[in-house]
Design an enzyme around this catalytic site. Structure first.
Site, PDB file in Angstrom:
ATOM      1  CB  VAL A   1     -17.384   3.252  -1.670  1.00  0.00           C
ATOM      2  CG1 VAL A   1     -17.484   4.671  -2.216  1.00  0.00           C
ATOM      3  CG2 VAL A   1     -16.208   3.150  -0.697  1.00  0.00           C
TER       4      VAL A   1
ATOM      5  CB  SER B   1     -18.527  -1.491  -3.746  1.00  0.00           C
ATOM      6  OG  SER B   1     -18.762  -0.107  -3.950  1.00  0.00           O
TER       7      SER B   1
ATOM      8  CE1 TYR C   1      -4.235   1.388   0.103  1.00  0.00           C
ATOM      9  CE2 TYR C   1      -3.444   2.733   1.915  1.00  0.00           C
ATOM     10  CZ  TYR C   1      -4.407   2.451   0.966  1.00  0.00           C
ATOM     11  OH  TYR C   1      -5.536   3.241   0.886  1.00  0.00           O
TER      12      TYR C   1
END
Lengths: 393, 393
Positions: free
Chosen positions: B199, B197, B66
């Site tokens: 979000v 999803s 990340y």
């Protein structure tokens, strides 16, 4: 030019290349033969063609596949000629004219000044235009005087026919793309694919003039026919001012090559690669995206490979890249003042010998030739794959 | 919590989930057992964990893949414990804590208030945190009072554990994407893929709350196992406030379907489709790009298909589309004030029952259990594919 009557009230034998319906240009163009009368009011100018290029967008416009379409409208010349009983449009968006007659209310222009239209869909493939200059600016005077440019006796601003006829699209596209999207500092880098396109060569030169470095990717598929092709291309682009030239194959083989070359060129350079210019699409976008720094811009102005633009999700999210398109026609409609500033700058570059214009084939339109000869001249020019300019003389 | 000594000078039995090197989370996480002493200066607060989610970004961070990485730094807890002789980091970026001790210089917080970290890499997978509150804002008080939110007696701002633990990433991502890039007017449209999803569901609800219409594309590949899947999904999303729900296959089969559905939903709607939200990539971007109006934005915040974003050259050039990425971590670093405003708005939505939070599996961390039990709990939670929340009680 044939003149009839008094010197203040002339009538000009004019011709225009028009189309009545969309289709293949060589089949659809028609030569329209008409008269243009002298100006009658003090706000008018009367222009005569010097030269115009034949651009791909002109061809697409006649084909009906270009988003900016002139209205196919009747009474285009305000006369009663038979061909115009049906809807018609005049071809051509770019070109240079000279001022032949000028109304006394028209400021900033003199007789014999070279002028170019400020707006698209002007219809540049015609010998004469009468224009009412009241209201918004319609013409840019290549011979105008301002802090950057100076007034030349000849009326052409010191520009060649080639430079004047093609100033409006390719060099302006290059300059606006470099200056519009983000602020580049001296020493920053621009990366482009299709660097040997007409616009690409102006990008190299504009970058050099603005002390911005350029990384130039070229396609090397012609190397099979001519083994020297790539070397010749590289030196041509370096002569124009390119800092780094790499073929797409070289960039693909050695993914760190661009970084290495950038380091070689400028040992102590701290500039960032902020702007990528794409006119090819497909996988030729990858080295651009990989090379761009955080917050960089990828600007697309063409799609020579006919493949879409491919952006990795992580470059968008984590590098915060922005991908935009650039279309000078839209920009000119939206910001005509910026167009004039851009032209000022390009004229200045030409006057200072800081720009070399593209080579092109000149097609000479001798004044007074018959419509059939004019048509043959355009059909030949349209079938020619090199950059073509029609010169009226 | 075990207390030793005087009530004003306590020592807390604390635990943190840490890692000393990058790798698979279930193998690399370590339970670090330590003491946290009572606050000693008036600018400090001492916090105790209420709950934190296990987000994909937390996992990617431990894997080392990340882009936002906490420093693997020594002396993380300012003690001499053996495990910390090597570089370590505490896991976790999102979570809710309650205020246990509070220095008298600390304004805007009260004991038992629920707080969340304002910056990433906070290390939320730990039972206790001592924080110096001098300088920039470090915590957001869910129970704060302002023009939008009101002060609740319980200290939690009226939010559930689930809502508070997961407020910082998904709902804020949805709201910021909808408001950040361009000004949407009431009646305008947002189109998104991956609408089911976490979000995506917040996008639907935020749009509804802001009187913006939403077109929601979902993948229908689960339909083979469960023929009812698509119908159930459509009614779930419509219940949340979706105006149009279409599967990608439906959109592909009938390219005019979205236009038809938009027309059916809002007969007299003149709003434009200005914003596309992409968390899938690949060909699922095509209906978004086709539906977006001129000057629209395509914002990418995920790549569930692992395929890149594909943009047609003509949409970039002639429709003047802009493609951007969105990463809430970057945005929070760049604009911490915007983060607080966004949280205000989301708290307000929750308090007004205008948002439904995502279902999740709760993993209960009973206070006082042995480190081996804590480790087992996390290993199980990490292996669970549903949305997981660890609750400390």
């Amino acid at each position: 030019m044939t003149s009839i009557g008094l010197s203040r009230y002339l009538s000009y034998d004019a011709k225009a290349i028009i189309y009545k319906e969309y289709g293949e240009p060589s089949e659809k163009i028609i030569v329209h033969d008409y008269k243009v009368e002298s100006i009658k009011n003090d706000n008018e100018v009367l222009l005569e063609l010097i030269a115009h290029p034949i651009n791909p967008s002109d061809i697409n416009q006649i084909q009906g596949v270009y988003p900016s379409k002139p209205e196919l409208s009747v009474n285009l010349f305000n006369d009663e000629s038979e061909v115009l009983k049906e809807a018609s449009a005049i071809c051509g968006n770019e070109g240079v004219f000279k001022v032949v007659e000028i109304g006394k209310n028209v400021k900033g222009f003199a007789q014999n000044d070279w002028v170019i239209p400020l707006f698209p869909n002007f219809g540049t493939w015609r010998t004469h235009v009468k224009l009412d200059m009241k209201g918004e600016a319609k013409l840019f005077n290549l011979n105008k005087e301002n802090e950057k440019t100076k007034r030349f006796a000849e009326g052409n601003g010191g520009l060649s026919v080639n430079q004047a006829a093609t100033i409006s699209v390719n060099p302006c596209t290059a300059l606006q793309m470099i200056t519009k999207f983000l602020k580049l500092e001296e020493g920053d880098w621009v990366i482009q694919n299709g660097a040997n396109s007409s616009v690409g060569k102006f990008v190299i030169q504009v970058c050099k003039n603005l002390k911005i470095n350029s990384i130039n990717l070229v396609r090397d598929k012609s190397s099979e026919e001519n083994p020297q092709y790539l070397d010749e291309l590289k030196s041509e682009l370096k002569d124009l001012g390119a800092d780094v030239v790499v073929s797409l194959s070289e960039a693909k083989e050695d993914r760190k090559l661009i970084k290495k070359l950038v380091k070689d060129v400028k040992e102590n350079n701290t500039g960032k690669v902020k702007l990528g210019l794409n006119c090819v699409g497909g996988e030729s976008c990858i080295p651009l995206i990989k090379t761009l720094d955080e917050n960089g811009y990828l600007v697309t102005y063409g799609g020579m490979s006919k493949k879409p633009v491919i952006l990795s999700t992580s470059s968008l999210i984590f590098k915060n890249l922005t991908s935009k398109g650039f279309w000078i026609t839209r920009n000119n409609f939206q910001d005509p003042e910026e167009k004039q500033q851009t032209l000022d700058q390009i004229v200045h570059f030409y006057q200072n010998k800081q720009l070399v214009d593209a080579k092109s084939t000149h097609n000479i339109w001798k004044k007074g030739i018959a419509p059939s000869e004019v048509l043959a001249l355009y059909q030949k020019a349209l079938s020619n794959s090199s950059k073509n300019i029609v010169v009226y003389e």
